[in-house]
Design a protein around this motif. Structure first.
Motif, PDB file in Angstrom:
ATOM      1  N   VAL A 128       0.925  -0.835   0.229  1.00 15.43           N
ATOM      2  CA  VAL A 128       0.356   0.257  -0.047  1.00 15.43           C
ATOM      3  C   VAL A 128       1.277   1.049   0.319  1.00 15.43           C
ATOM      4  N   GLN A 129       1.537   1.338   0.440  1.00 15.91           N
ATOM      5  CA  GLN A 129       2.539   2.259   1.079  1.00 15.91           C
ATOM      6  C   GLN A 129       3.631   2.727   0.021  1.00 15.91           C
ATOM      7  N   THR A 204      -5.585  -1.498  -3.929  1.00 14.30           N
ATOM      8  CA  THR A 204      -4.612  -1.748  -2.657  1.00 14.30           C
ATOM      9  C   THR A 204      -5.010  -1.792  -1.565  1.00 14.30           C
ATOM     10  N   LYS A 205      -5.310  -0.871  -0.938  1.00 10.49           N
ATOM     11  CA  LYS A 205      -5.563  -0.469  -0.202  1.00 10.49           C
ATOM     12  C   LYS A 205      -6.724  -1.648   0.707  1.00 10.49           C
ATOM     13  N   LEU A 206      -7.332  -1.816   0.393  1.00 10.01           N
ATOM     14  CA  LEU A 206      -8.659  -3.453   0.747  1.00 10.01           C
ATOM     15  C   LEU A 206      -7.574  -4.270   0.924  1.00 10.01           C
ATOM     16  N   LEU A 207      -5.993  -4.624   0.859  1.00  8.18           N
ATOM     17  CA  LEU A 207      -5.889  -5.499   0.755  1.00  8.18           C
ATOM     18  C   LEU A 207      -5.060  -5.438   2.423  1.00  8.18           C
ATOM     19  N   PRO A 208      -4.745  -4.906   3.720  1.00  5.27           N
ATOM     20  CA  PRO A 208      -4.731  -5.005   4.788  1.00  5.27           C
ATOM     21  C   PRO A 208      -6.307  -5.384   5.375  1.00  5.27           C
ATOM     22  N   SER A 209      -7.106  -5.290   5.222  1.00  7.27           N
ATOM     23  CA  SER A 209      -8.728  -5.021   5.721  1.00  7.27           C
ATOM     24  C   SER A 209      -8.820  -6.295   5.073  1.00  7.27           C
ATOM     25  N   MET A 210      -8.769  -6.686   3.717  1.00  5.85           N
ATOM     26  CA  MET A 210      -8.988  -8.581   3.627  1.00  5.85           C
ATOM     27  C   MET A 210      -8.111  -9.062   4.278  1.00  5.85           C
ATOM     28  N   VAL A 211      -6.972  -9.467   4.521  1.00  5.68           N
ATOM     29  CA  VAL A 211      -6.178 -10.733   5.381  1.00  5.68           C
ATOM     30  C   VAL A 211      -7.097  -9.587   6.346  1.00  5.68           C
ATOM     31  N   GLU A 212      -7.064  -8.988   7.375  1.00  3.11           N
ATOM     32  CA  GLU A 212      -7.566  -8.463   8.819  1.00  3.11           C
ATOM     33  C   GLU A 212      -8.635  -9.151   9.313  1.00  3.11           C
TER      34      GLU A 212
END
Length: 457
Positions: A128-129, A204-212
């Motif tokens: 994301v960064q 890409t910004k959705l990836l951390p939420s999906m993992v969480e």
């Protein structure tokens, strides 16, 4: 012949006259001397031996019980296994329950491991960064392309103005137009690239939420598995309890009283297998008429006797009244009469019980004769009970023989039992008292006394 008859009649007349002379002119009566003796009041009743507590060994749950090798009369120790359920059955049940818990433990460990997910989450955050930087670079590139396009457009306009004045050639014009076209193409390309990178950045910004969210779902799965494990552990505890209870032990040092099951068989929960008792706690119970029970108190001296014990009344095995139950009950006698009775419990001397058991072979539910002493005196003026009778007013009386004549005395009595009574007043020690006086006798009658001895109780 007539002479012979006359002789016989004469002999009979002489015999009658002789008896009359020996009797002193009155009937022959039996008398006894009033003397000082011990006397007791007591209640006699049938009783039976019992144990205050019988320990029952029964089936703890539905199962197949193995063969019981103990027999009635066998001695057992506290903690000794006296019966057991077929071990293969309960051991298999316990093993299955234990395996289910271990399987769920492994599933919880596997599901609860978040190492890969946390690494993925970290990588997603890095991505994301990185996309943020890429978006900025694309935006900068697009801005530069726009500036070049604006310069190329301006430059083309200048060339077109100068070419009419002859300051620029056609070749300069063609290069200016080419530069504008190339700048416009570059700008459109950079603009499209920037929009594409923006879309990728949004995804890409959705990836951390999906993992969480995936980690959260794993946590829910762990919670479900933990609940299943708790249920499995409950089944394991039940299986362990059944395994522990499958070996039934004696709670006390005692003796097997009854054996209800013999061979291996299926039995329901609560089925009685054995009864165990402590013979040193043996006691006696007697059902006493309520009117007699009011005279009995805890601590009263008592005894048991009878042919089975080889003891006579007054010389029985000593006991002590332990308890008089506060509630009575109705019982129908052998003659069909309703009676109110009270249960009285008597105990042996703790130092004597083993000797009693060995010498007399007493067991549980043995019939015995019980005598409970309610009052006692070591010395009292005593006469036979058969000597007393009541007059028309209900007062107790007796005949005393003095000088060959009868004297009717009114008596005041004290303690009384089936055989003897205590005389408080009306008779003096040493006086002769008639035994079982006939109703035809009267005060002042002349009698011929025959003295009987009065044996001690």
């Amino acid at each position: 012949m007539f002479k012979t008859i006359a002789i016989v009649v004469g002999v009979l007349i002489a015999a009658v006259l002789l008896v009359f002379m020996l009797q002193g002119g009155g009937p022959q009566v039996e008398v006894i001397t009033a003397t000082q003796q011990p006397i007791q009041e007591y209640v006699d009743e049938q009783g039976k031996t019992r144990l205050p507590r019988i320990y029952q060994i029964s089936m703890p749950f539905d199962a197949r019980v193995g063969e019981i090798t103990l027999e009635e009369g066998d001695h057992v120790k506290a903690g000794e296994v006296v019966a057991r359920i077929v071990q293969e059955d309960v051991e298999a049940e316990y093993a299955a329950a234990k395996a289910a818990v271990e399987r769920l433990d492994a599933s919880i460990r596997e599901t609860g491991d978040k190492t890969v997910e946390r690494t993925t989450e970290q990588q997603a955050e890095y991505f994301v960064q990185s996309m943020v930087n890429t978006v900025e670079a694309a935006k900068t590139q697009m801005t530069a392309s726009r500036s070049r396009l604006e310069y190329a457009t301006t430059f083309l306009g200048r060339v077109q103005k100068l070419i009419s004045k002859g300051a620029k050639t056609e070749d300069d014009l063609d290069r200016a137009e080419l530069q504008k076209v190339e700048s416009e193409t570059d700008f459109q390309t950079d603009a499209l690239t920037y929009q594409a990178i923006l879309s990728i950045d949004a995804a890409t910004k959705l990836l951390p939420s999906m993992v969480e969210q995936y980690i959260d779902r794993k946590d829910l799965s762990v919670a479900v598995l933990q609940q299943e494990k708790a249920e499995a552990e409950a089944r394991l505890r039940t299986a362990k309890l059944r395994l522990d209870r499958s070996k039934m032990t004696s709670p006390v040092d005692g003796i097997v009283l009854t054996k209800e099951q013999t061979s291996e068989q299926q039995a329901a929960a609560g089925t009685l297998l054995l009864e165990i008792g402590r013979m040193e706690q043996l006691e006696v119970e007697a059902e006493i008429l309520s009117q007699d029970a009011t005279q009995i108190k805890a601590g009263n001296r008592a005894e048991i006797y009878g042919p089975s014990l080889g003891r006579k009344a007054g010389h029985g095995i000593p006991l002590t009244v332990l308890r008089v139950n506060p509630a009575g009950f109705t019982k129908v006698s052998s003659l069909g009469v309703e009676q109110q009775r009270v249960l009285v419990v008597l105990q042996f001397d703790s130092q004597q019980i083993r000797q009693v058991l060995e010498e007399h072979g007493l067991g549980v539910e043995y019939r015995v004769q019980v005598r409970i002493y309610t009052a006692e005196k070591p010395q009292a003026l005593v006469i036979p009970r058969s000597a007393i009778f009541r007059n028309t007013t209900g007062a107790w009386q007796a005949f005393v023989e003095s000088g060959g004549r009868l004297q009717k005395r009114t008596l005041k009595l004290g303690l009384m039992n089936d055989l003897r009574v205590e005389v408080i007043s009306g008779i003096e020690p040493g006086e002769h008292v008639l035994i079982s006086p006939e109703s035809s006798l009267s005060d002042g009658d002349q009698v011929h006394p025959v003295e009987q001895s009065q044996s001690s109780p």
